[in-house]
Design a protein around this motif. Sequence first.
Motif, PDB file in Angstrom:
ATOM      1  N   LYS A   1       0.954  -1.055  -0.079  1.00 19.09           N
ATOM      2  CA  LYS A   1      -0.073  -0.021  -0.275  1.00 19.09           C
ATOM      3  C   LYS A   1       0.461   1.352  -0.111  1.00 19.09           C
ATOM      4  O   LYS A   1       0.416   1.919  -0.947  1.00 19.09           O
ATOM      5  CB  LYS A   1      -1.112   0.116   1.708  1.00 19.09           C
ATOM      6  CG  LYS A   1      -2.380  -1.218   1.296  1.00 19.09           C
ATOM      7  CD  LYS A   1      -2.648  -0.846   2.554  1.00 19.09           C
ATOM      8  CE  LYS A   1      -4.042  -2.003   1.409  1.00 19.09           C
ATOM      9  NZ  LYS A   1      -4.483  -2.731   3.425  1.00 19.09           N
ATOM     10  N   GLN A   2       2.166   1.114   0.689  1.00 19.53           N
ATOM     11  CA  GLN A   2       3.336   2.762   1.085  1.00 19.53           C
ATOM     12  C   GLN A   2       3.822   2.758  -0.620  1.00 19.53           C
ATOM     13  O   GLN A   2       3.070   3.876  -0.788  1.00 19.53           O
ATOM     14  CB  GLN A   2       4.055   1.972   1.639  1.00 19.53           C
ATOM     15  CG  GLN A   2       4.549   3.249   1.816  1.00 19.53           C
ATOM     16  CD  GLN A   2       6.149   2.990   2.746  1.00 19.53           C
ATOM     17  OE1 GLN A   2       6.539   2.325   3.708  1.00 19.53           O
ATOM     18  NE2 GLN A   2       6.941   4.004   3.615  1.00 19.53           N
TER      19      GLN A   2
ATOM     20  N   GLN B   1       0.868   4.213  -2.607  1.00 14.84           N
ATOM     21  CA  GLN B   1       0.788   5.488  -2.917  1.00 14.84           C
ATOM     22  C   GLN B   1       1.820   6.505  -2.601  1.00 14.84           C
ATOM     23  O   GLN B   1       1.518   7.542  -3.559  1.00 14.84           O
ATOM     24  CB  GLN B   1       0.644   5.404  -1.243  1.00 14.84           C
ATOM     25  CG  GLN B   1       0.172   7.032  -0.702  1.00 14.84           C
ATOM     26  CD  GLN B   1      -0.205   6.719   0.870  1.00 14.84           C
ATOM     27  OE1 GLN B   1      -0.349   6.657   1.518  1.00 14.84           O
ATOM     28  NE2 GLN B   1      -0.833   8.268   1.206  1.00 14.84           N
TER      29      GLN B   1
ATOM     30  N   THR C   1      -4.233   6.724  -6.095  1.00  8.91           N
ATOM     31  CA  THR C   1      -4.278   5.313  -5.355  1.00  8.91           C
ATOM     32  C   THR C   1      -5.198   4.119  -6.092  1.00  8.91           C
ATOM     33  O   THR C   1      -4.376   3.081  -6.080  1.00  8.91           O
ATOM     34  CB  THR C   1      -3.734   4.943  -4.507  1.00  8.91           C
ATOM     35  OG1 THR C   1      -5.475   5.509  -3.836  1.00  8.91           O
ATOM     36  CG2 THR C   1      -3.073   6.515  -3.397  1.00  8.91           C
ATOM     37  N   ASP C   2      -6.474   4.469  -6.982  1.00  6.17           N
ATOM     38  CA  ASP C   2      -6.928   3.388  -7.118  1.00  6.17           C
ATOM     39  C   ASP C   2      -6.475   2.719  -8.463  1.00  6.17           C
ATOM     40  O   ASP C   2      -6.416   1.588  -9.247  1.00  6.17           O
ATOM     41  CB  ASP C   2      -8.448   3.570  -7.438  1.00  6.17           C
ATOM     42  CG  ASP C   2      -8.847   3.253  -5.673  1.00  6.17           C
ATOM     43  OD1 ASP C   2      -8.341   2.944  -4.901  1.00  6.17           O
ATOM     44  OD2 ASP C   2     -10.017   3.665  -6.198  1.00  6.17           O
TER      45      ASP C   2
ATOM     46  N   GLY D   1      -3.236   1.106  -8.080  1.00 10.32           N
ATOM     47  CA  GLY D   1      -2.926  -0.441  -8.182  1.00 10.32           C
ATOM     48  C   GLY D   1      -3.299  -1.107  -9.199  1.00 10.32           C
ATOM     49  O   GLY D   1      -3.035  -2.073  -9.086  1.00 10.32           O
TER      50      GLY D   1
END
Length: 210
Positions: free
Chosen positions: A14-15, A18, A28-29, A32
């Motif tokens: 996640k980091q 981001q 971020t979506d 990702g």
Amino acid sequence: MSGLLDLLGSPMGKQLIQGVASQTGQSTDQTGSVLSMALPVLMGAMKRNAATPQGAQGLMGAISGKHDGGILDNLGDLFNGGVDDAVMQDGAGILGHVLGSKQPQVENALSSKSGMDAGTISTILKVAAPLLMGYLGKQSRQQNVSDSNGIGDLLGGLMGGGQAANQQQSLIESFLDSDGDGSILDDVASMALGGNKGGIGGLLGGLFGK
């Protein structure tokens, strides 16, 4: 692709997402989503390269030395104020080695499926490549992979392991090598951009259960 899914779903992942998002100014979506498509393609290409003794030795040398996983130890510093040019240049070198002349086709295919421009996709890949290599380096140490013979097994394990992983790999390879010349990244653009339901989004979306 359980290993990669675990990576992207972890706090470190996640980091990473981001940080890459802040580097490109994307959400971020979206970032990702691109990484969930791009990382398996890069991993699949590395696995194919490692199928030859020379390729396996080269990859083993890289993850034993420069790409030993240290880059993942302080992602905060890596992304603070933007990714260092040296890391971006390193990423460009990795992509050139792994994807070769097919890199623009991969970028265009991911651009088509994600809605991001190819330039942004290129930036994401340049940041992601050294991080993926670092992840391989860490995994190789944790699993005591000490020679080039074990690198293919390591990559296979990170792609899920067992028969399912072999099927996924062969699916990726058949998709990316539609003309059968052994270069797994052939015809990415023509298939993915041509509205084919078997394109990269559909294929990898299926692998990720989406």
